[in-house]
Design an enzyme around this catalytic site. Structure first.
Site, PDB file in Angstrom:
ATOM      1  N   GLY A   7     -22.540  17.209  80.576  1.00 12.34           N
ATOM      2  CA  GLY A   7     -22.562  17.983  79.341  1.00 12.34           C
ATOM      3  C   GLY A   7     -21.303  17.849  78.507  1.00 12.34           C
ATOM      4  N   HIS A  48     -27.195  20.970  92.685  1.00  9.51           N
ATOM      5  CA  HIS A  48     -26.599  20.601  91.398  1.00  9.51           C
ATOM      6  C   HIS A  48     -25.231  21.275  91.274  1.00  9.51           C
ATOM      7  CE1 HIS A  48     -25.933  20.264  87.104  1.00  9.51           C
ATOM      8  NE2 HIS A  48     -26.839  19.301  87.098  1.00  9.51           N
ATOM      9  N   ASN A 100     -33.639  16.835  83.743  1.00 12.53           N
ATOM     10  CA  ASN A 100     -33.310  18.186  84.203  1.00 12.53           C
ATOM     11  C   ASN A 100     -33.159  19.060  82.967  1.00 12.53           C
ATOM     12  OD1 ASN A 100     -32.250  20.513  85.245  1.00 12.53           O
ATOM     13  ND2 ASN A 100     -30.339  19.594  85.983  1.00 12.53           N
ATOM     14  N   GLU A 143     -23.397  12.872  90.282  1.00  9.40           N
ATOM     15  CA  GLU A 143     -23.102  13.470  88.985  1.00  9.40           C
ATOM     16  C   GLU A 143     -21.646  13.933  88.969  1.00  9.40           C
ATOM     17  OE1 GLU A 143     -26.920  14.874  86.905  1.00  9.40           O
ATOM     18  OE2 GLU A 143     -26.259  16.524  88.156  1.00  9.40           O
ATOM     19  N   LYS A 176     -32.744  22.142  82.753  1.00 11.51           N
ATOM     20  CA  LYS A 176     -31.852  23.301  82.942  1.00 11.51           C
ATOM     21  C   LYS A 176     -32.503  24.551  82.350  1.00 11.51           C
ATOM     22  CE  LYS A 176     -27.979  20.154  83.277  1.00 11.51           C
ATOM     23  NZ  LYS A 176     -26.557  19.881  83.088  1.00 11.51           N
ATOM     24  N   SER A 186     -24.010  12.872  81.009  1.00 10.42           N
ATOM     25  CA  SER A 186     -23.976  12.359  79.632  1.00 10.42           C
ATOM     26  C   SER A 186     -24.661  10.993  79.466  1.00 10.42           C
ATOM     27  CB  SER A 186     -22.538  12.328  79.108  1.00 10.42           C
ATOM     28  OG  SER A 186     -21.977  13.636  79.133  1.00 10.42           O
ATOM     29  N   GLU A 193     -23.900  22.793  88.959  1.00  8.16           N
ATOM     30  CA  GLU A 193     -23.964  24.134  88.346  1.00  8.16           C
ATOM     31  C   GLU A 193     -24.354  25.185  89.376  1.00  8.16           C
ATOM     32  OE1 GLU A 193     -26.478  22.922  85.073  1.00  8.16           O
ATOM     33  OE2 GLU A 193     -24.806  21.710  84.337  1.00  8.16           O
TER      34      GLU A 193
HETATM   35  P1  13P Z   1     -25.999  15.945  80.827  1.00 10.35           P
HETATM   36  O1  13P Z   1     -26.915  14.742  80.769  1.00 10.35           O
HETATM   37  O2  13P Z   1     -26.336  16.985  79.774  1.00 10.35           O
HETATM   38  O3  13P Z   1     -24.576  15.567  80.887  1.00 10.35           O
HETATM   39  O4  13P Z   1     -26.332  16.691  82.225  1.00 10.35           O
HETATM   40  C1  13P Z   1     -26.375  15.948  83.382  1.00 10.35           C
HETATM   41  C2  13P Z   1     -26.939  16.782  84.457  1.00 10.35           C
HETATM   42  O5  13P Z   1     -26.322  17.751  84.887  1.00 10.35           O
HETATM   43  C3  13P Z   1     -28.277  16.443  84.962  1.00 10.35           C
HETATM   44  O6  13P Z   1     -28.573  17.157  86.108  1.00 10.35           O
END
Ligand code: 13P
Length: 253
Positions: A173, A95, A9, A167, A11, A212, A97
């Protein structure tokens, strides 16, 4: 037997130039990931270009979001059929976010899940608890509520062509990763919820872990019984790191 899936992803990252280099790097090194499904999810403006670069390879293309609407006066939205038309097989949906920054409720997420399925776009349906929810022992209740919201709308058969991504919000992150045991507990819980509705669909569905994941921790996570791969954020922007995760998936397939 479920195939492992490793999905990147990206982003809100990338440019034409950096995407080209990243995809070339992934395609170059992919021979170590035989038997693993690999996917990248670039920002939607780049999908056609990345699709062209991936053409002839086994790497799949996913979107990061999809509209719940089919067509019409919905400024800024992108419909599931449009994503299909430019080569996407999957779309991330719900997601954290999107849920926290853009106010997507369980109901909106369920509508998007259905909009994707209606045109054969496979939803990568994201769920997960916040740090507060984990600390107050609400993790399993939150997961149950998030799954039920889609199960109520799509029915068990809605999960026949779908992927779930667990997640934990506190692990995204942050450099904090759920331990393999913590993740496995939640994955098993998710599979039990689906199994209560349909045992076969539950046994077949890929449940990814995200939060992560890196080359260094992927193998121990992917070795767990109910973890069928990963949804990778930051580490998917570096070809070598992403390939290390794909190789870990191949080892544990
Ligand atoms: P990270 O791997 O940067 O923690 O992000 C995970 C994520 O949100 C994947 O959709």
């Amino acid at each position: 037997m479920r195939t492992k899936l490793v999905a990147g992803n990206w982003k809100l990252n990338g440019s034409r130039e950096s995407n080209r280099a990243l995809v070339a790097g992934i395609l170059d090194g992919l021979s170590d990931a035989a038997g693993v499904e690999v996917m990248v999810c670039p920002p939607c403006v780049y999908l056609p270009e990345v699709a062209a670069q991936l053409s002839g390879s086994s790497v799949k293309l996913g979107a990061q979001n999809v509209s719940a609407e089919v067509a019409g006066a919905f400024t800024g939205e992108v419909a599931a059929a449009m994503l299909r038309e430019v080569g996407c097989t999957h779309s991330i949906i719900g997601h954290s976010e999107r849920r926290t920054l853009y106010g997507e409720t369980d109901m909106v997420v369920a509508a998007k899940f259905e909009a994707a399925r209606a045109v054969g776009l496979i939803p990568v349906f994201c769920i997960g608890e916040t740090r507060d929810e984990r600390e107050s022992d609400a993790t399993m209740d939150v997961i149950s509520r998030q799954v039920a919201a889609v199960l109520d709308v799509a029915g068990p058969s809605g999960f026949a062509e779908a992927v779930i991504a667990y997640e934990p919000v506190w692990a995204i992150g942050t450099g904090l990763t759920a331990s393999p045991e913590q993740a496995q507990q939640v994955h098993a819980h998710i599979r039990r919820i689906i199994a209560a509705a349909d045992v076969k669909i539950a046994a077949d569905i890929q449940i990814l872990y995200g939060g992560s994941v890196k080359g260094a921790n992927a193998a121990e996570l992917f070795a767990m019984e109910d973890i069928d791969g990963g949804l990778i954020g930051g580490a998917s922007l570096d070809a070598a790191e992403f390939l290390a995760i794909c190789a870990a998936a191949a080892q544990t397939n």
